[in-house]
Scaffold this motif. Structure first.
Motif, PDB file in Angstrom:
ATOM      1  N   GLN A  29       0.819  -1.204   0.000  1.00 40.58           N
ATOM      2  CA  GLN A  29       0.000   0.000   0.000  1.00 40.58           C
ATOM      3  C   GLN A  29       0.857   1.261   0.000  1.00 40.58           C
ATOM      4  OE1 GLN A  29      -2.409  -0.428   3.570  1.00 40.58           O
ATOM      5  NE2 GLN A  29      -4.145  -1.202   2.365  1.00 40.58           N
ATOM      6  N   VAL A  30       0.199   2.396  -0.316  1.00 36.38           N
ATOM      7  CA  VAL A  30       0.828   3.711  -0.196  1.00 36.38           C
ATOM      8  C   VAL A  30      -0.070   4.596   0.650  1.00 36.38           C
ATOM      9  CG1 VAL A  30       1.928   3.489  -2.454  1.00 36.38           C
ATOM     10  CG2 VAL A  30      -0.270   4.699  -2.260  1.00 36.38           C
ATOM     11  N   LEU A  31       0.526   5.631   1.231  1.00 31.70           N
ATOM     12  CA  LEU A  31      -0.219   6.661   1.939  1.00 31.70           C
ATOM     13  C   LEU A  31      -0.290   7.884   1.039  1.00 31.70           C
ATOM     14  CD1 LEU A  31      -1.539   7.715   4.603  1.00 31.70           C
ATOM     15  CD2 LEU A  31       0.736   8.560   5.234  1.00 31.70           C
ATOM     16  N   ILE A  32      -1.482   8.442   0.894  1.00 32.40           N
ATOM     17  CA  ILE A  32      -1.700   9.587   0.005  1.00 32.40           C
ATOM     18  C   ILE A  32      -2.229  10.765   0.802  1.00 32.40           C
ATOM     19  CG2 ILE A  32      -3.007  10.449  -1.995  1.00 32.40           C
ATOM     20  CD1 ILE A  32      -3.135   7.530  -2.973  1.00 32.40           C
ATOM     21  N   GLU A  33      -1.604  11.932   0.597  1.00 34.76           N
ATOM     22  CA  GLU A  33      -2.124  13.188   1.134  1.00 34.76           C
ATOM     23  C   GLU A  33      -3.197  13.661   0.155  1.00 34.76           C
ATOM     24  OE1 GLU A  33      -0.981  14.274   4.096  1.00 34.76           O
ATOM     25  OE2 GLU A  33       0.384  12.551   4.115  1.00 34.76           O
ATOM     26  N   VAL A  69      -0.908  13.372  -3.401  1.00 31.43           N
ATOM     27  CA  VAL A  69       0.529  13.115  -3.460  1.00 31.43           C
ATOM     28  C   VAL A  69       0.888  11.967  -2.522  1.00 31.43           C
ATOM     29  CG1 VAL A  69       2.825  14.091  -3.077  1.00 31.43           C
ATOM     30  CG2 VAL A  69       1.005  15.517  -4.043  1.00 31.43           C
ATOM     31  N   VAL A  70       1.643  11.014  -3.022  1.00 25.95           N
ATOM     32  CA  VAL A  70       2.085   9.885  -2.204  1.00 25.95           C
ATOM     33  C   VAL A  70       3.123  10.395  -1.200  1.00 25.95           C
ATOM     34  CG1 VAL A  70       3.245   7.649  -2.182  1.00 25.95           C
ATOM     35  CG2 VAL A  70       1.666   8.225  -4.051  1.00 25.95           C
ATOM     36  N   SER A  71       2.886  10.124   0.104  1.00 24.97           N
ATOM     37  CA  SER A  71       3.807  10.585   1.143  1.00 24.97           C
ATOM     38  C   SER A  71       4.579   9.458   1.817  1.00 24.97           C
ATOM     39  CB  SER A  71       3.045  11.386   2.205  1.00 24.97           C
ATOM     40  OG  SER A  71       2.037  10.594   2.802  1.00 24.97           O
ATOM     41  N   ALA A  72       4.136   8.222   1.655  1.00 27.09           N
ATOM     42  CA  ALA A  72       4.840   7.089   2.247  1.00 27.09           C
ATOM     43  C   ALA A  72       4.411   5.819   1.537  1.00 27.09           C
ATOM     44  CB  ALA A  72       4.546   6.987   3.750  1.00 27.09           C
ATOM     45  N   VAL A  73       5.250   4.789   1.623  1.00 20.31           N
ATOM     46  CA  VAL A  73       4.925   3.508   1.000  1.00 20.31           C
ATOM     47  C   VAL A  73       5.118   2.388   2.013  1.00 20.31           C
ATOM     48  CG1 VAL A  73       5.567   4.295  -1.305  1.00 20.31           C
ATOM     49  CG2 VAL A  73       7.277   3.146   0.120  1.00 20.31           C
ATOM     50  N   VAL A  77       6.709  -1.862  -1.859  1.00 21.74           N
ATOM     51  CA  VAL A  77       6.298  -0.846  -2.835  1.00 21.74           C
ATOM     52  C   VAL A  77       7.515   0.019  -3.193  1.00 21.74           C
ATOM     53  CG1 VAL A  77       4.776   1.103  -3.302  1.00 21.74           C
ATOM     54  CG2 VAL A  77       3.972  -0.798  -1.898  1.00 21.74           C
ATOM     55  N   ASP A  78       7.668   0.288  -4.469  1.00 19.26           N
ATOM     56  CA  ASP A  78       8.781   1.097  -4.964  1.00 19.26           C
ATOM     57  C   ASP A  78       8.754   2.487  -4.316  1.00 19.26           C
ATOM     58  OD1 ASP A  78      10.635   2.553  -6.420  1.00 19.26           O
ATOM     59  OD2 ASP A  78      10.015   1.752  -8.360  1.00 19.26           O
ATOM     60  N   ALA A  79       9.845   2.869  -3.659  1.00 16.60           N
ATOM     61  CA  ALA A  79       9.908   4.141  -2.956  1.00 16.60           C
ATOM     62  C   ALA A  79       9.854   5.334  -3.891  1.00 16.60           C
ATOM     63  CB  ALA A  79      11.186   4.204  -2.116  1.00 16.60           C
ATOM     64  N   SER A  80      10.047   5.107  -5.193  1.00 15.69           N
ATOM     65  CA  SER A  80       9.995   6.230  -6.138  1.00 15.69           C
ATOM     66  C   SER A  80       8.590   6.811  -6.273  1.00 15.69           C
ATOM     67  CB  SER A  80      10.519   5.805  -7.512  1.00 15.69           C
ATOM     68  OG  SER A  80       9.648   4.865  -8.120  1.00 15.69           O
ATOM     69  N   TRP A  81       7.582   6.136  -5.733  1.00 19.55           N
ATOM     70  CA  TRP A  81       6.233   6.696  -5.740  1.00 19.55           C
ATOM     71  C   TRP A  81       6.128   7.915  -4.833  1.00 19.55           C
ATOM     72  CZ3 TRP A  81       2.669   6.000  -9.206  1.00 19.55           C
ATOM     73  CH2 TRP A  81       2.538   4.782  -9.875  1.00 19.55           C
ATOM     74  N   VAL A  82       6.959   7.997  -3.812  1.00 18.70           N
ATOM     75  CA  VAL A  82       6.871   9.108  -2.858  1.00 18.70           C
ATOM     76  C   VAL A  82       7.092  10.440  -3.580  1.00 18.70           C
ATOM     77  CG1 VAL A  82       7.875  10.169  -0.804  1.00 18.70           C
ATOM     78  CG2 VAL A  82       7.590   7.686  -0.914  1.00 18.70           C
ATOM     79  N   LEU A 107      -2.669   2.653  -8.479  1.00 16.23           N
ATOM     80  CA  LEU A 107      -2.147   3.992  -8.718  1.00 16.23           C
ATOM     81  C   LEU A 107      -1.990   4.298 -10.204  1.00 16.23           C
ATOM     82  CD1 LEU A 107       0.683   4.206  -6.029  1.00 16.23           C
ATOM     83  CD2 LEU A 107      -1.721   4.893  -5.824  1.00 16.23           C
ATOM     84  N   VAL A 108      -2.415   5.508 -10.576  1.00 19.08           N
ATOM     85  CA  VAL A 108      -2.217   6.002 -11.938  1.00 19.08           C
ATOM     86  C   VAL A 108      -1.588   7.392 -11.831  1.00 19.08           C
ATOM     87  CG1 VAL A 108      -3.286   6.588 -14.147  1.00 19.08           C
ATOM     88  CG2 VAL A 108      -4.245   4.743 -12.737  1.00 19.08           C
TER      89      VAL A 108
END
Length: 321
Positions: A29-33, A69-73, A77-82, A107-108
């Motif tokens: 999963q990712v965390l999104i603001e 905006v992705v703030s954490a993963v 999950v690939d950290a480049s999403w942050v 995610l898109v």
């Protein structure tokens, strides 16, 4: 963080702004603001309890799509999403909140020219519109009817059918003003809610996309041409009558098809690919995000009131400071 909960099933007044602990992304999963959350017809059905048999319970946070905006993963999950701007699907709930967690599979990335509000206006509605037309094998040159065309799914179905080369795109809607706005999006014929009011409209259709359902559904099924296909993607007007099967049997010799469609039956990779194409088309100005209004998160109940009063053309988005 601020979030909007369904305290109990009922009218818009049951939506309550609460303070909840910020979520943490689990593995995958990712965390999104959150910058914007979409408000859809399914949200009003979940809130009212109409879909309680599908496992939705009071006490949950509404909203199935967000952009931000992705703030954490989480693990794996690939950290480049942050730091990247994304659209995400949150499932049956979670989106009406300042922070959300979502599966990285949904995610898109957003093009520079597509705002967060545009993204949640296009997102789930565009997914349903795209795959519903594919579900009924829509082809260039066919006549299409969109029933209940002024909502989020409807305005995108009109645009995608017109963009796909439909010979005619007829729509049902509640007013002449809405009809004119739908013409600007690609509609060729404007009908009233009962399907009348346009003498030059086609007598029959190859494809019908129905977002309303309800008691009048059989009369629209009867408008299919031989080998025509009808797909129901929503039930804002209630469930079809129990004896609807009689209409289908009566038209046996016309080889007509009746189907239902849910985006839940489409794989995550296919959904991501379709949405990436849709966002790119919006970035190029080929598809329009039709935003009725942007309201703060605290006014989610007002958004639902407007949805149920039939005031919304396109979609409402919720944002927060």
């Amino acid at each position: 963080m601020k979030a909007v909960q369904v305290k109990a099933f009922g009218g818009p007044e049951v939506l309550t702004v609460v303070d909840l602990p910020a979520p943490r992304p689990a593995a995958g999963q990712v965390l999104i603001e959150t910058e914007a959350a979409g408000v859809g017809g399914v949200d009003t059905l979940l809130r009212s309890g109409a879909l309680a048999d599908f496992g939705y319970e009071p006490g949950r946070v509404l909203g199935n799509e967000v952009a931000g905006v992705v703030s954490a993963v989480g693990d794996g999950v690939d950290a480049s999403w942050v730091g990247r701007r994304v659209w995400a699907f949150t499932g049956m709930d979670g989106g009406y909140a300042e922070q959300v967690v979502a599966s990285a599979e949904t995610l898109v990335p957003l093009p520079a020219g597509v705002s967060a509000v545009d993204a949640v206006t296009l997102g789930t509605s565009g997914t349903v519109a795209h795959f519903a037309l594919r579900h009924v094998h829509f082809a260039r040159g066919e006549r299409v009817l969109v029933r209940g065309a002024a909502g989020g799914i409807g305005v995108l179905t009109v645009q995608l059918a017109a963009r796909g080369g439909a010979a005619a795109v007829a729509v049902t809607t509640s007013s002449a003003e809405r009809g004119e706005r739908l013409r600007e999006l690609g509609a060729t014929h404007v009908l009233d809610r009962a399907g009348g009011g346009a003498a030059d409209a086609p007598a029959s259709y190859d494809v019908i996309v129905d977002i309303v359902a309800g008691a009048d559904l059989p009369s629209f099924f009867a408008r299919l041409a031989p080998k025509g296909r009808m797909v129901v993607v929503g039930a804002m007007g209630g469930w079809p009558p129990a004896d609807f099967g009689k209409e289908m049997i009566a038209s046996f010799q016309k080889s007509m098809t009746f189907a239902t469609f849910s985006a839940d039956t489409v794989s995550a990779p296919d959904q991501r690919a379709a949405l990436a194409d849709l966002f790119a088309a919006a970035d190029r100005g080929e598809v329009k995000a039709v935003v009725h209004e942007v309201l703060p998160l605290a006014q989610a109940a007002e958004a639902h009131q407007k949805m149920e009063a039939g005031e919304v053309f396109g979609r409402i988005a919720l944002t927060h400071d």
